[in-house]
Design an enzyme around this catalytic site. Structure first.
Site, PDB file in Angstrom:
ATOM      1  N   ASN A  40      -3.565  13.555   2.970  1.00  0.00           N
ATOM      2  CA  ASN A  40      -4.120  12.789   1.852  1.00  0.00           C
ATOM      3  C   ASN A  40      -4.968  11.687   2.467  1.00  0.00           C
ATOM      4  O   ASN A  40      -4.445  10.698   2.977  1.00  0.00           O
ATOM      5  CB  ASN A  40      -2.972  12.206   1.016  1.00  0.00           C
ATOM      6  CG  ASN A  40      -3.471  11.266  -0.070  1.00  0.00           C
ATOM      7  OD1 ASN A  40      -4.667  11.175  -0.321  1.00  0.00           O
ATOM      8  ND2 ASN A  40      -2.541  10.566  -0.713  1.00  0.00           N
ATOM      9  N   TRP A  41      -6.286  11.891   2.404  1.00  0.00           N
ATOM     10  CA  TRP A  41      -7.186  10.924   3.060  1.00  0.00           C
ATOM     11  C   TRP A  41      -7.252   9.602   2.295  1.00  0.00           C
ATOM     12  O   TRP A  41      -7.776   8.623   2.804  1.00  0.00           O
ATOM     13  CB  TRP A  41      -8.588  11.516   3.169  1.00  0.00           C
ATOM     14  CG  TRP A  41      -8.732  12.618   4.170  1.00  0.00           C
ATOM     15  CD1 TRP A  41      -7.748  13.226   4.901  1.00  0.00           C
ATOM     16  CD2 TRP A  41      -9.972  13.239   4.572  1.00  0.00           C
ATOM     17  NE1 TRP A  41      -8.288  14.194   5.720  1.00  0.00           N
ATOM     18  CE2 TRP A  41      -9.650  14.221   5.539  1.00  0.00           C
ATOM     19  CE3 TRP A  41     -11.301  13.068   4.200  1.00  0.00           C
ATOM     20  CZ2 TRP A  41     -10.631  15.029   6.132  1.00  0.00           C
ATOM     21  CZ3 TRP A  41     -12.275  13.867   4.792  1.00  0.00           C
ATOM     22  CH2 TRP A  41     -11.947  14.835   5.752  1.00  0.00           C
ATOM     23  N   LYS A  42      -6.807   9.601   1.049  1.00  0.00           N
ATOM     24  CA  LYS A  42      -6.924   8.396   0.196  1.00  0.00           C
ATOM     25  C   LYS A  42      -8.394   7.940   0.158  1.00  0.00           C
ATOM     26  O   LYS A  42      -9.288   8.778   0.255  1.00  0.00           O
ATOM     27  CB  LYS A  42      -5.952   7.305   0.678  1.00  0.00           C
ATOM     28  CG  LYS A  42      -4.505   7.840   0.778  1.00  0.00           C
ATOM     29  CD  LYS A  42      -3.475   6.760   0.929  1.00  0.00           C
ATOM     30  CE  LYS A  42      -2.082   7.398   1.009  1.00  0.00           C
ATOM     31  NZ  LYS A  42      -1.012   6.419   1.120  1.00  0.00           N
ATOM     32  N   HIS A  66       0.404  10.377  -7.633  1.00  0.00           N
ATOM     33  CA  HIS A  66       0.716   9.596  -6.425  1.00  0.00           C
ATOM     34  C   HIS A  66       1.167   8.196  -6.856  1.00  0.00           C
ATOM     35  O   HIS A  66       0.662   7.653  -7.842  1.00  0.00           O
ATOM     36  CB  HIS A  66      -0.517   9.522  -5.526  1.00  0.00           C
ATOM     37  CG  HIS A  66      -0.206   8.987  -4.176  1.00  0.00           C
ATOM     38  ND1 HIS A  66      -0.040   7.639  -3.936  1.00  0.00           N
ATOM     39  CD2 HIS A  66       0.011   9.612  -2.994  1.00  0.00           C
ATOM     40  CE1 HIS A  66       0.272   7.471  -2.663  1.00  0.00           C
ATOM     41  NE2 HIS A  66       0.297   8.648  -2.059  1.00  0.00           N
ATOM     42  N   GLU A  98       0.438   5.408  -5.775  1.00  0.00           N
ATOM     43  CA  GLU A  98      -0.663   4.437  -5.871  1.00  0.00           C
ATOM     44  C   GLU A  98      -1.367   4.553  -7.219  1.00  0.00           C
ATOM     45  O   GLU A  98      -1.793   3.557  -7.805  1.00  0.00           O
ATOM     46  CB  GLU A  98      -1.629   4.642  -4.691  1.00  0.00           C
ATOM     47  CG  GLU A  98      -0.996   4.160  -3.389  1.00  0.00           C
ATOM     48  CD  GLU A  98      -1.466   4.874  -2.138  1.00  0.00           C
ATOM     49  OE1 GLU A  98      -2.479   5.595  -2.184  1.00  0.00           O
ATOM     50  OE2 GLU A  98      -0.786   4.709  -1.097  1.00  0.00           O
ATOM     51  N   GLU A 134       7.952  10.975  -2.144  1.00  0.00           N
ATOM     52  CA  GLU A 134       7.336   9.884  -1.391  1.00  0.00           C
ATOM     53  C   GLU A 134       7.957   8.558  -1.820  1.00  0.00           C
ATOM     54  O   GLU A 134       7.526   7.955  -2.816  1.00  0.00           O
ATOM     55  CB  GLU A 134       5.826   9.831  -1.658  1.00  0.00           C
ATOM     56  CG  GLU A 134       5.077  11.072  -1.238  1.00  0.00           C
ATOM     57  CD  GLU A 134       3.630  10.771  -0.875  1.00  0.00           C
ATOM     58  OE1 GLU A 134       3.206  11.209   0.196  1.00  0.00           O
ATOM     59  OE2 GLU A 134       2.934  10.085  -1.648  1.00  0.00           O
ATOM     60  N   GLY A 153       2.793   4.045   4.035  1.00  0.00           N
ATOM     61  CA  GLY A 153       1.917   3.119   4.743  1.00  0.00           C
ATOM     62  C   GLY A 153       2.659   1.971   5.410  1.00  0.00           C
ATOM     63  O   GLY A 153       2.038   1.025   5.891  1.00  0.00           O
ATOM     64  N   SER A 186       4.918   7.599   5.908  1.00  0.00           N
ATOM     65  CA  SER A 186       4.947   7.261   7.340  1.00  0.00           C
ATOM     66  C   SER A 186       5.372   8.422   8.236  1.00  0.00           C
ATOM     67  O   SER A 186       6.093   8.224   9.221  1.00  0.00           O
ATOM     68  CB  SER A 186       5.822   6.023   7.579  1.00  0.00           C
ATOM     69  OG  SER A 186       5.261   4.897   6.900  1.00  0.00           O
ATOM     70  N   GLY A 199      -0.449  10.665   4.961  1.00  0.00           N
ATOM     71  CA  GLY A 199      -1.528   9.723   4.673  1.00  0.00           C
ATOM     72  C   GLY A 199      -2.257   9.328   5.944  1.00  0.00           C
ATOM     73  O   GLY A 199      -3.086  10.083   6.462  1.00  0.00           O
ATOM     74  N   GLY A 200      -1.950   8.141   6.455  1.00  0.00           N
ATOM     75  CA  GLY A 200      -2.676   7.579   7.594  1.00  0.00           C
ATOM     76  C   GLY A 200      -2.865   8.543   8.760  1.00  0.00           C
ATOM     77  O   GLY A 200      -3.967   8.639   9.323  1.00  0.00           O
TER      78      GLY A 200
HETATM   79  P1  13P Z   1       1.347   7.361   4.884  1.00  0.00           P
HETATM   80  O1  13P Z   1       1.555   8.664   5.642  1.00  0.00           O
HETATM   81  O2  13P Z   1       0.129   6.610   5.351  1.00  0.00           O
HETATM   82  O3  13P Z   1       2.598   6.556   4.856  1.00  0.00           O
HETATM   83  O4  13P Z   1       1.021   7.771   3.378  1.00  0.00           O
HETATM   84  C1  13P Z   1       1.834   8.680   2.727  1.00  0.00           C
HETATM   85  C2  13P Z   1       1.193   9.055   1.461  1.00  0.00           C
HETATM   86  O5  13P Z   1       1.066   8.252   0.553  1.00  0.00           O
HETATM   87  C3  13P Z   1       0.690  10.429   1.344  1.00  0.00           C
HETATM   88  O6  13P Z   1       0.347  10.733   0.041  1.00  0.00           O
END
Ligand code: 13P
Length: 247
Positions: free
Chosen positions: A9-11, A89, A91, A161, A167, A205, A226-227
């Site tokens: 997930n590149w966000k 998600h 967010e 999640e 994050g 994470s 994510g990251g």
């Molecule tokens: P991180 O891997 O950066 O913690 O993010 C997880 C995430 O929100 C994937 O959708």
């Protein structure tokens, strides 16, 4: 269970140049299904660069067409080669006020266009500390079940999640993940969903250093990253960790 699924997930990250470098360093691996969920404007770029790796969006409209400025429909995503879209998600729930009911309608819209929704569920730290993990994720799943029914619910991917792990650099422990994933599978079964076929991903994470341990946990059918999905080497290392663990 089939192969594990590892989705990036590149966000809200990327540029044409940075994407080109990242995409060219990704390669499909045998024994694991891989996908990347990119910002809308980069779907075409990613779709033409990826080979043997699935394409996904990070959000989808609950509407199919009409006067909904700024929205992107599921059939548009399908036209651009998406097979997945993330829905709900944390967010989006927290920052863009997506309710459980909206998430349910988005899941329905995604499935109607042939996309597989990756439905995110998870509790905040305060909810965990109050002992409400299963009631929160159960409520989030219930809103989806209400609109899809049990048969279609068996064709979603669930991503657990925990909000506090996203994050933060601090993933949930293997024991915490095992408890919730087992609980989610039981919840699905108790609601007449063919739970054995539902992939339950863990996200929050995930890094090359903890992927082995997390993917070895029972009922973990892959990850939502994510990251670490923005660093080709890290994403590939996480996918390799999933490749060797079929539970
Ligand atoms: P991180 O891997 O950066 O913690 O993010 C997880 C995430 O929100 C994937 O959708």
């Amino acid at each position: 269970m089939s192969k594990k699924l590892v989705a990036g997930n590149w966000k809200l990250n990327g540029s044409l140049d940075a994407n080109a470098r990242l995409l060219s360093a990704l390669a499909a691996l045998p024994g694991v299904e891989m996908a990347v969920c990119v910002p809308y404007p980069y779907l075409a770029q990613a779709g033409s660069a990826l080979q043997g790796i699935g394409l996904g969006a990070q959000n989808v409209s609950e509407y199919t067409s009409g006067a909904y400025t700024g929205e992107v429909s599921a059939s548009m995503l399908a036209e651009f080669g998406c097979s997945y879209t993330i829905v709900g998600h944390s967010e989006r729930r927290a920052l863009f006020a997506e309710s459980d009911a909206v998430v349910g309608r988005k899941v329905l819209a995604a499935q109607a266009a042939g996309l597989v929704p990756i439905v995110c569920v998870g509790e905040t730290l305060a909810e965990r500390e109050a002992g409400q993990v299963m009631s929160v994720v159960g409520r989030q799943l219930e809103a989806v079940l209400d609109v899809t029914g049990a048969d279609a619910m068996a064709r979603i991917v669930v991503a657990y999640e925990p909000v506090w792990a996203i994050g933060s650099g601090l993933s949930a422990t293997a024991a915490q993940v095992g408890d919730v994933h087992g609980g989610l599978r039981s919840w699905l079964r108790a609601h007449d969903v063919d739970a054995d076929g539902v992939r339950i991903l863990y996200g929050g994470s995930v890094k090359p250093e903890n992927a082995d341990e997390l993917f070895a946990v029972k009922d973990v059918d892959g990850g939502l990253i994510g990251g670490a999905s923005l660093v080709a080497e890290d994403f590939m290392a996480i996918c390799r960790a999933a490749m060797v663990k079929q539970n």
